[in-house]
Motif scaffolding. Structure first.
Motif, PDB file in Angstrom:
ATOM      1  N   VAL A  61     -41.197 -24.273  -8.343  1.00 47.12           N
ATOM      2  CA  VAL A  61     -40.819 -24.540  -9.738  1.00 47.12           C
ATOM      3  C   VAL A  61     -40.312 -23.300 -10.466  1.00 47.12           C
ATOM      4  N   MET A  62     -40.193 -22.173  -9.767  1.00 47.18           N
ATOM      5  CA  MET A  62     -39.755 -20.942 -10.397  1.00 47.18           C
ATOM      6  C   MET A  62     -38.541 -20.385  -9.671  1.00 47.18           C
ATOM      7  N   ASP A  63     -37.554 -19.916 -10.448  1.00 51.32           N
ATOM      8  CA  ASP A  63     -36.410 -19.250  -9.825  1.00 51.32           C
ATOM      9  C   ASP A  63     -36.706 -17.751  -9.713  1.00 51.32           C
ATOM     10  N   GLU A  64     -35.793 -16.999  -9.103  1.00 47.60           N
ATOM     11  CA  GLU A  64     -36.045 -15.579  -8.851  1.00 47.60           C
ATOM     12  C   GLU A  64     -36.241 -14.784 -10.138  1.00 47.60           C
ATOM     13  N   ALA A  65     -35.483 -15.125 -11.174  1.00 47.34           N
ATOM     14  CA  ALA A  65     -35.617 -14.411 -12.445  1.00 47.34           C
ATOM     15  C   ALA A  65     -37.008 -14.622 -13.044  1.00 47.34           C
ATOM     16  N   GLN A  66     -37.511 -15.849 -12.958  1.00 47.48           N
ATOM     17  CA  GLN A  66     -38.845 -16.139 -13.488  1.00 47.48           C
ATOM     18  C   GLN A  66     -39.927 -15.419 -12.683  1.00 47.48           C
ATOM     19  N   VAL A  67     -39.737 -15.362 -11.386  1.00 46.55           N
ATOM     20  CA  VAL A  67     -40.707 -14.653 -10.544  1.00 46.55           C
ATOM     21  C   VAL A  67     -40.724 -13.177 -10.900  1.00 46.55           C
ATOM     22  N   GLU A  68     -39.562 -12.590 -11.075  1.00 52.08           N
ATOM     23  CA  GLU A  68     -39.493 -11.171 -11.416  1.00 52.08           C
ATOM     24  C   GLU A  68     -40.127 -10.896 -12.771  1.00 52.08           C
ATOM     25  N   GLN A  69     -39.930 -11.778 -13.746  1.00 47.22           N
ATOM     26  CA  GLN A  69     -40.555 -11.607 -15.054  1.00 47.22           C
ATOM     27  C   GLN A  69     -42.078 -11.701 -14.934  1.00 47.22           C
TER      28      GLN A  69
END
Length: 265
Positions: A224-232
């Motif tokens: 449910v998370m994209d790479e940008a969300q994971v990095e944040q």
């Protein structure tokens, strides 16, 4: 990011679970559950919701070559890793609520951090059914979320930055943390001498980043998370979890478990 951490992104959840969660949080409990089950050499033992087999392997050491242990899990991905780790153990895919084993066919039944996935009366009755009279049951579940400040802080972060659903899934792992609630699931079963002990342990991850990536890619967050969300999430976790980081960069915090032990009447 280390080579090991980069690998977490490409490995399947069962591999991440085995390579990160087992040494960081799960390994320490296997011997304690085996002790609670009062295992002896030559016994036949069932490990319910065995995952990748950390407890199953400890049980196999206890019962020796004269004994036997069966690891049961409904997740074939977990079992694939378990078979790779210990090909000589019997691994079975199946549902604890409808086990194919004969009644009274095991000297002990154990389960480590899997009860939350099948905490209902049918599962308890099945675990009791396959135990011989006088056989021992030992089950470990995580204690209350507030007893694990690192996970409590991470859950709050998920609530703020990902979703209430993501936070609730994290909380679910600790849903049987109240010993009285845990006991209530076994009331009325054909068991005696039921005791629950809360034991303090320690979570120890290589780094904050290692823990967060394991939480994302070892469970369902990665879906449910994209790479940008994971990095944040990683960036904010560095601040939120910093109080638990040691001088060598290791992430360390208390992690308690309730261990229930009982005897088949």
């Amino acid at each position: 990011m280390t080579t090991n951490e980069r690998g977490q992104v490409t490995r399947n959840p069962a591999e991440v679970y085995d390579e990160v969660f087992v040494p960081a949080a799960l390994q320490q409990w296997a011997e304690r559950v085996a002790d609670a089950a009062k295992l002896q050499r030559g016994q036949r033992v069932l490990d319910v919701a065995c995952g990748t087999g950390v407890l199953t392997r400890a049980v196999a050491e206890r019962v020796g070559p004269e004994g036997a242990v069966v690891g049961l899990d409904r997740n074939e991905g977990m079992l694939a890793v378990a078979r790779r780790n210990a090909p000589d153990i019997e691994w079975r895919q199946g549902n604890v609520e409808a086990m194919s084993f004969e009644s009274r066919s095991f000297d002990a039944v154990v389960s480590q951090f899997g009860l939350i996935f099948f905490a209902n009366r049918r599962a308890v009755d099945e675990m009791t059914r396959v135990l011989r009279p006088g056989g021992h049951l030992a089950v470990a579940v995580w204690s209350r979320l507030e007893d694990s400040p690192g996970y409590a802080a991470f859950t709050d972060l998920l609530q703020r930055r990902v979703s209430a659903q993501a936070a609730d899934e994290e909380r679910a792992a600790f849903a049987l943390g109240d010993p009285q609630l845990l006991r209530s699931h076994f009331e009325g079963a054909a068991l005696s001498d039921l005791k629950i002990e809360t034991i303090e342990g320690t979570a120890r991850f290589d780094s904050i980043r290692s823990m967060v990536l394991a939480e994302v890619y070892g469970w369902t967050l990665g879906e449910v998370m994209d790479e940008a969300q994971v990095e944040q999430l990683l960036q904010e976790a560095e601040s939120v979890l910093q109080p638990f980081v040691t001088v060598d960069g290791t992430l360390v915090f208390p992690l308690s478990a309730n261990i229930l032990a009982a005897t088949k009447a």
